[in-house]
Design a protein around this motif. Structure first.
Motif: not given
Length: 98
Positions: A32-37, A50-54, A58-63, A81-88
């Motif tokens: 729920p806390r995702i601001e932009s993708i 393909a590069e995904t930047i989330i 709270n200054h969370i940035r996943i690439t 891959h980004a989903e796995r990083q967010m879940r972790k």
């Protein structure tokens, strides 16, 4: 949640946009806390990148960056891959706050 799809040396068609948005809704709708993708599609020699930047609160940035010969495969793997990083990251924060 703002979704931005950019193509570098690649024409982003409506089918590609629909595929990316569908994949993002299914995979990342639980956070729920995702601001932009931002999804950046590129071509390097014969590979599709393909590069995904989330960006989340709270200054969370996943690439996540993935390469493949097929554009749709690269998009799928990058988003997963980004989903796995967010879940972790989410599990690490939840385990820390018992």
């Amino acid at each position: 949640m703002q979704v931005s799809i950019t193509g570098r040396h690649v024409n982003v068609t409506d089918n590609v946009k629909a595929h990316v948005e569908d994949k993002l809704e299914r995979c990342l709708g639980v956070f729920p806390r995702i601001e932009s993708i931002k999804v950046i599609l590129d071509t390097e020699n014969r590979d599709q990148v393909a590069e995904t930047i989330i960006q989340a609160s709270n200054h969370i940035r996943i690439t996540a960056t993935e390469k493949s010969e097929n554009l749709y495969d690269a998009i799928d793997r990058s988003i997963e891959h980004a989903e796995r990083q967010m879940r972790k990251h989410r599990d690490k924060v939840q385990d820390h706050h018992k």
